[in-house]
Design a protein around this motif. Structure first.
Motif, PDB file in Angstrom:
ATOM      1  N   PHE A 213      -9.194  -8.729  13.285  1.00  0.00           N
ATOM      2  CA  PHE A 213      -9.816  -7.836  14.264  1.00  0.00           C
ATOM      3  C   PHE A 213     -10.792  -6.873  13.589  1.00  0.00           C
ATOM      4  CE2 PHE A 213      -5.729  -8.126  17.019  1.00  0.00           C
ATOM      5  CZ  PHE A 213      -6.123  -9.380  17.458  1.00  0.00           C
ATOM      6  N   LEU A 214     -10.465  -6.405  12.414  1.00  0.00           N
ATOM      7  CA  LEU A 214     -11.290  -5.445  11.689  1.00  0.00           C
ATOM      8  C   LEU A 214     -11.769  -6.062  10.385  1.00  0.00           C
ATOM      9  CD1 LEU A 214      -9.165  -2.180  12.109  1.00  0.00           C
ATOM     10  CD2 LEU A 214     -11.197  -2.837  13.393  1.00  0.00           C
ATOM     11  N   PRO A 215     -12.967  -5.716   9.928  1.00  0.00           N
ATOM     12  CA  PRO A 215     -13.448  -6.262   8.654  1.00  0.00           C
ATOM     13  C   PRO A 215     -12.640  -5.709   7.479  1.00  0.00           C
ATOM     14  CG  PRO A 215     -14.944  -4.566   9.461  1.00  0.00           C
ATOM     15  CD  PRO A 215     -13.955  -4.823  10.563  1.00  0.00           C
ATOM     16  N   VAL A 216     -12.449  -6.554   6.489  1.00  0.00           N
ATOM     17  CA  VAL A 216     -11.702  -6.128   5.307  1.00  0.00           C
ATOM     18  C   VAL A 216     -12.586  -5.249   4.427  1.00  0.00           C
ATOM     19  CG1 VAL A 216     -10.241  -8.169   5.292  1.00  0.00           C
ATOM     20  CG2 VAL A 216     -12.395  -8.194   4.020  1.00  0.00           C
ATOM     21  N   ARG A 217     -11.948  -4.506   3.573  1.00  0.00           N
ATOM     22  CA  ARG A 217     -12.655  -3.783   2.522  1.00  0.00           C
ATOM     23  C   ARG A 217     -12.571  -4.607   1.242  1.00  0.00           C
ATOM     24  NH1 ARG A 217     -10.851   2.579   3.369  1.00  0.00           N
ATOM     25  NH2 ARG A 217     -11.605   2.757   5.540  1.00  0.00           N
ATOM     26  N   THR A 218     -13.605  -4.517   0.424  1.00  0.00           N
ATOM     27  CA  THR A 218     -13.677  -5.326  -0.788  1.00  0.00           C
ATOM     28  C   THR A 218     -13.928  -4.451  -1.996  1.00  0.00           C
ATOM     29  OG1 THR A 218     -14.566  -7.199   0.471  1.00  0.00           O
ATOM     30  CG2 THR A 218     -14.855  -7.243  -1.911  1.00  0.00           C
ATOM     31  N   ILE A 219     -13.192  -4.727  -3.054  1.00  0.00           N
ATOM     32  CA  ILE A 219     -13.460  -4.087  -4.337  1.00  0.00           C
ATOM     33  C   ILE A 219     -13.753  -5.194  -5.335  1.00  0.00           C
ATOM     34  CG2 ILE A 219     -12.095  -2.011  -3.930  1.00  0.00           C
ATOM     35  CD1 ILE A 219      -9.808  -3.250  -5.445  1.00  0.00           C
ATOM     36  N   MET A 231      -6.546  -4.173  -9.151  1.00  0.00           N
ATOM     37  CA  MET A 231      -5.396  -3.594  -8.492  1.00  0.00           C
ATOM     38  C   MET A 231      -5.783  -3.107  -7.105  1.00  0.00           C
ATOM     39  SD  MET A 231      -3.026  -4.084 -10.608  1.00  0.00           S
ATOM     40  CE  MET A 231      -1.720  -3.111  -9.852  1.00  0.00           C
ATOM     41  N   MET A 232      -4.984  -3.482  -6.127  1.00  0.00           N
ATOM     42  CA  MET A 232      -5.234  -3.056  -4.755  1.00  0.00           C
ATOM     43  C   MET A 232      -4.872  -1.590  -4.592  1.00  0.00           C
ATOM     44  SD  MET A 232      -3.662  -4.761  -1.324  1.00  0.00           S
ATOM     45  CE  MET A 232      -2.006  -4.518  -1.964  1.00  0.00           C
ATOM     46  N   PRO A 233      -5.667  -0.828  -3.812  1.00  0.00           N
ATOM     47  CA  PRO A 233      -5.285   0.553  -3.534  1.00  0.00           C
ATOM     48  C   PRO A 233      -3.886   0.647  -2.946  1.00  0.00           C
ATOM     49  CG  PRO A 233      -7.524   0.132  -2.818  1.00  0.00           C
ATOM     50  CD  PRO A 233      -6.955  -1.192  -3.246  1.00  0.00           C
ATOM     51  N   GLU A 234      -3.234   1.753  -3.179  1.00  0.00           N
ATOM     52  CA  GLU A 234      -1.835   1.928  -2.789  1.00  0.00           C
ATOM     53  C   GLU A 234      -1.617   1.649  -1.298  1.00  0.00           C
ATOM     54  OE1 GLU A 234       1.703   5.320  -3.109  1.00  0.00           O
ATOM     55  OE2 GLU A 234      -0.369   5.810  -3.636  1.00  0.00           O
ATOM     56  N   ASP A 235      -0.563   0.898  -0.999  1.00  0.00           N
ATOM     57  CA  ASP A 235      -0.115   0.577   0.354  1.00  0.00           C
ATOM     58  C   ASP A 235      -1.099  -0.278   1.144  1.00  0.00           C
ATOM     59  OD1 ASP A 235       2.147   2.043  -0.150  1.00  0.00           O
ATOM     60  OD2 ASP A 235       1.358   3.885   0.744  1.00  0.00           O
ATOM     61  N   GLY A 236      -2.050  -0.913   0.478  1.00  0.00           N
ATOM     62  CA  GLY A 236      -2.967  -1.795   1.184  1.00  0.00           C
ATOM     63  C   GLY A 236      -2.352  -3.165   1.438  1.00  0.00           C
ATOM     64  N   HIS A 280      -6.874  -4.763   3.546  1.00  0.00           N
ATOM     65  CA  HIS A 280      -6.869  -3.814   4.652  1.00  0.00           C
ATOM     66  C   HIS A 280      -6.149  -2.551   4.181  1.00  0.00           C
ATOM     67  CE1 HIS A 280      -8.537  -6.081   7.997  1.00  0.00           C
ATOM     68  NE2 HIS A 280      -7.801  -7.126   7.655  1.00  0.00           N
ATOM     69  N   PRO A 281      -6.775  -1.399   4.298  1.00  0.00           N
ATOM     70  CA  PRO A 281      -6.069  -0.155   3.966  1.00  0.00           C
ATOM     71  C   PRO A 281      -5.077   0.213   5.063  1.00  0.00           C
ATOM     72  CG  PRO A 281      -8.240   0.341   4.813  1.00  0.00           C
ATOM     73  CD  PRO A 281      -8.161  -1.164   4.712  1.00  0.00           C
ATOM     74  N   GLU A 282      -4.164   1.087   4.742  1.00  0.00           N
ATOM     75  CA  GLU A 282      -3.163   1.497   5.730  1.00  0.00           C
ATOM     76  C   GLU A 282      -3.811   2.173   6.934  1.00  0.00           C
ATOM     77  OE1 GLU A 282       1.255   3.617   5.827  1.00  0.00           O
ATOM     78  OE2 GLU A 282      -0.065   3.882   4.094  1.00  0.00           O
ATOM     79  N   SER A 283      -5.014   2.726   6.751  1.00  0.00           N
ATOM     80  CA  SER A 283      -5.718   3.375   7.868  1.00  0.00           C
ATOM     81  C   SER A 283      -6.120   2.379   8.955  1.00  0.00           C
ATOM     82  CB  SER A 283      -6.958   4.103   7.360  1.00  0.00           C
ATOM     83  OG  SER A 283      -7.866   3.202   6.730  1.00  0.00           O
ATOM     84  N   HIS A 284      -6.062   1.083   8.669  1.00  0.00           N
ATOM     85  CA  HIS A 284      -6.375   0.071   9.683  1.00  0.00           C
ATOM     86  C   HIS A 284      -5.202  -0.207  10.608  1.00  0.00           C
ATOM     87  CE1 HIS A 284     -10.057  -2.001   7.596  1.00  0.00           C
ATOM     88  NE2 HIS A 284     -10.255  -0.727   7.865  1.00  0.00           N
ATOM     89  N   PHE A 285      -4.048   0.391  10.337  1.00  0.00           N
ATOM     90  CA  PHE A 285      -2.862   0.098  11.132  1.00  0.00           C
ATOM     91  C   PHE A 285      -3.077   0.438  12.605  1.00  0.00           C
ATOM     92  CE2 PHE A 285       1.089   1.649  13.096  1.00  0.00           C
ATOM     93  CZ  PHE A 285       1.884   0.530  12.989  1.00  0.00           C
ATOM     94  N   TRP A 286      -3.441   1.686  12.900  1.00  0.00           N
ATOM     95  CA  TRP A 286      -3.533   2.087  14.302  1.00  0.00           C
ATOM     96  C   TRP A 286      -4.709   1.446  15.042  1.00  0.00           C
ATOM     97  CZ3 TRP A 286       0.200   3.395  17.139  1.00  0.00           C
ATOM     98  CH2 TRP A 286       1.294   4.099  16.617  1.00  0.00           C
ATOM     99  N   PRO A 287      -5.908   1.319  14.437  1.00  0.00           N
ATOM    100  CA  PRO A 287      -6.957   0.581  15.157  1.00  0.00           C
ATOM    101  C   PRO A 287      -6.552  -0.856  15.490  1.00  0.00           C
ATOM    102  CG  PRO A 287      -7.911   1.844  13.368  1.00  0.00           C
ATOM    103  CD  PRO A 287      -6.429   1.957  13.208  1.00  0.00           C
ATOM    104  N   THR A 288      -5.879  -1.526  14.545  1.00  0.00           N
ATOM    105  CA  THR A 288      -5.418  -2.892  14.812  1.00  0.00           C
ATOM    106  C   THR A 288      -4.371  -2.908  15.915  1.00  0.00           C
ATOM    107  OG1 THR A 288      -5.842  -3.478  12.500  1.00  0.00           O
ATOM    108  CG2 THR A 288      -4.424  -4.959  13.767  1.00  0.00           C
ATOM    109  N   GLN A 289      -3.457  -1.946  15.876  1.00  0.00           N
ATOM    110  CA  GLN A 289      -2.444  -1.829  16.922  1.00  0.00           C
ATOM    111  C   GLN A 289      -3.093  -1.668  18.297  1.00  0.00           C
ATOM    112  OE1 GLN A 289       1.050  -1.305  17.391  1.00  0.00           O
ATOM    113  NE2 GLN A 289       1.597  -2.072  15.364  1.00  0.00           N
ATOM    114  N   LEU A 290      -4.056  -0.782  18.410  1.00  0.00           N
ATOM    115  CA  LEU A 290      -4.659  -0.504  19.714  1.00  0.00           C
ATOM    116  C   LEU A 290      -5.462  -1.696  20.226  1.00  0.00           C
ATOM    117  CD1 LEU A 290      -5.766   3.206  19.166  1.00  0.00           C
ATOM    118  CD2 LEU A 290      -3.767   2.355  20.396  1.00  0.00           C
ATOM    119  N   ILE A 291      -6.151  -2.401  19.326  1.00  0.00           N
ATOM    120  CA  ILE A 291      -6.898  -3.588  19.748  1.00  0.00           C
ATOM    121  C   ILE A 291      -5.932  -4.654  20.259  1.00  0.00           C
ATOM    122  CG2 ILE A 291      -8.329  -5.504  18.947  1.00  0.00           C
ATOM    123  CD1 ILE A 291      -9.608  -3.535  16.961  1.00  0.00           C
TER     124      ILE A 291
END
Length: 322
Positions: A213-219, A231-236, A280-291
């Protein structure tokens, strides 16, 4: 107080299925006793503090281990809850009365088919939502303690549904699907199986698609022959990881290790220029939930409209005012 009590078809529905309601209530009480009890047991053993001030449960803290196990079981059970709700609505609530013909008794009591149908759906929806919200609140009692441990990541099946809004939408969808298939099939066991299958299929499909649903972030980073991977950012939530070549094309690759056996584990056939990691960072949790909640709610509304059309077509004499 009389205005607060159930009347008419609603009272009949609640009375008719009181054992099921009592069983559901007992399940909620049991879940509360287990999770709250284990949470208190866990609190009796102080945590260990590492050199950097990070706290971890003590090795002899059996309460924490049992709490984690209980949270896994409760979370998995809550994923199955919509299928159970839908099966009950389709079978005992709708199809059984149509199969046996007992619904005709209600229609002789100055109750129109639409009013009979509406009373069943309201009773089922209110009871299912009450149980769902109660279980979600109970899950929260233990979630703050065990979150982001093994198999209890915020994006895992179970925790994802139990800590957001999407489970409520799935329960409402299950009620609507049960109401539709119960009318169409009119056979108790078959209607229950079909509703459980359809609800489970929707859960599986949207569960597989939700992280698109949401675009991923890339490092990205330079390739390391024998160094650590990115290393993935914490809790991603990691979605993909690999290598890129000199043209920028991505490859499903591995990281070269001079001591690897066999030596073909090193990518010598291409020029590796970088490593990449999608997450996906943890900040994507609620936008994904609502979609996802919006999608499921729309499916529930559409299914309910179809169920009402089926009812009116089979009982054309039912007044539209109802």
């Amino acid at each position: 107080m009389s205005t607060l009590s159930l009347k008419g078809p609603l009272w009949v529905m609640a009375r008719q299925h009181r054992r099921t309601l009592l069983f559901a209530g007992a399940g909620v009480v049991l879940a509360l006793a287990v999770i709250a009890g284990l949470r208190l047991w866990d609190a009796l053993t102080p945590d260990m503090y590492m050199e950097d001030g990070y706290a971890v449960p003590a090795d002899d803290n059996r309460g924490f281990g049992l709490l984690r196990l209980a949270m896994e079981y409760v979370g998995n059970g809550m994923v199955l809850l919509p299928a159970l709700v839908g099966a009950f609505v389709a079978g005992p609530l709708i199809a059984r009365e149509l199969e046996s013909g007992t619904y005709r008794l209600a229609l002789t009591q100055s109750v129109t088919p639409v009013r009979w149908f509406r009373a069943k759906l309201v009773t089922a929806a209110v009871a299912a939502l009450a149980v769902t919200l109660a279980l979600m609140a109970i899950y929260r009692i233990g979630w703050d303690r065990v979150s982001n441990t093994y198999q209890l990541h915020w994006a895992d099946r179970g925790p994802y549904e139990a800590t957001g809004t999407v489970l409520v939408a799935y329960v409402l969808l299950a009620v609507a699907v049960g109401a539709l298939l119960g009318q169409l099939i009119r056979r108790t066991v078959v209607a229950m199986a079909a509703t459980g299958l359809v609800t489970g299929l929707v859960l599986a499909v949207l569960g597989a698609l939700r992280w698109d649903f949401l675009p991923v972030r890339t490092i990205t980073g330079p390739p390391e022959v024998d160094g650590p991977m990115l290393m993935m950012p914490e809790d991603g939530l990691i979605m993909d990881q690999g290598l890129t070549d000199s043209t920028g094309a991505r490859m499903p690759g591995w990281f070269c290790d001079p001591e690897a056996v066999p030596a073909t584990q090193c990518r010598v056939d291409v020029t590796v220029t970088a490593e990449y990691l999608d997450y996906h960072p943890e900040s994507h949790f609620w936008p994904t939930q609502l979609i996802e909640t919006g999608i499921v709610a729309a499916l529930a509304a559409l299914t309910l409209l179809v169920a009402l059309r089926v009812l009116r077509r089979r009982h054309p004499s039912s007044p539209t005012a109802d």
